[in-house]
Write a protein that holds these residues in place. Structure first.
Motif: not given
Length: 131
Positions: A1-13, A15-24, A73-79
Motif C-alpha cells: 500500500m502506498r500512503e500517496q494512494i490513501l491520501k489521493e483517496y481522502f482527497d477524492g482524486t 476512486s475506492a476501487d483504486k485504493l482497494s487495488d492498492d491494498l492487495i 490495514t488502513i487503520a494500521f497504516s494511518l496509526r
C-alpha cells in the motif's frame, strides 16, 4: 500500500476501487507474524485526517467498494504513519483517534462488521453512539 494512494483517496482524486487495488498484498502473514508493506509518502506537510475522510471510507465499505478486512490495514497504516495526523485533543480528532484505534485491533476491540461500520459512521458524524 502506498500512503500517496490513501491520501489521493481522502482527497477524492482517486476512486475506492483504486485504493482497494492498492491494498492487495499489503499484509503478509507468516505464522503469527504480520508484515505490512507500506510505502511512505514524503512531504513537507502533514495530512490531517478528519471524520469526513473516515465517513467516506465507511460509506465505501458499506457499498462493497472496499473490503471490511482492509479497514484494519488502513487503520494500521494511518496509526504508524509520519504523514497522516489528527489532533486527538479536539472533538473531531478524538473521534478519529478512537475509531482508528478500534479498527486497528478488532480482535481486542469490537469486531469489524458492516453494522459496526454504520455505528462508526454515525459516531464520526454526530458523536452519538460512542464506539
Amino acid at each position: 500500500m502506498r500512503e500517496q494512494i490513501l491520501k489521493e483517496y481522502f482527497d477524492g482524486t482517486i476512486s475506492a476501487d483504486k485504493l482497494s487495488d492498492d491494498l492487495i498484498a499489503t499484509v503478509e502473514v507468516k505464522g503469527s507474524i504480520a508484515k505490512h508493506n507500506i510505502i511512505n509518502f514524503k512531504s513537507d506537510t502533514d495530512f490531517v485526517v478528519t471524520s469526513k475522510h473516515l465517513i467516506q471510507l465507511c460509506k465505501d465499505v458499506l457499498n462493497d467498494k472496499i473490503k471490511l478486512a482492509d479497514m484494519e490495514t488502513i487503520a494500521f497504516s494511518l496509526r504508524s504513519s509520519d504523514f497522516f495526523t489528527w489532533d486527538s485533543d479536539t472533538i473531531d480528532g478524538g473521534r478519529v483517534d478512537e475509531v482508528i484505534f478500534n479498527w486497528e485491533s478488532p480482535e481486542i476491540n469490537t469486531p469489524t462488521t458492516k453494522n459496526y461500520v454504520m455505528v462508526c459512521a454515525t459516531y464520526l458524524e454526530t458523536g452519538k453512539n460512542k464506539v
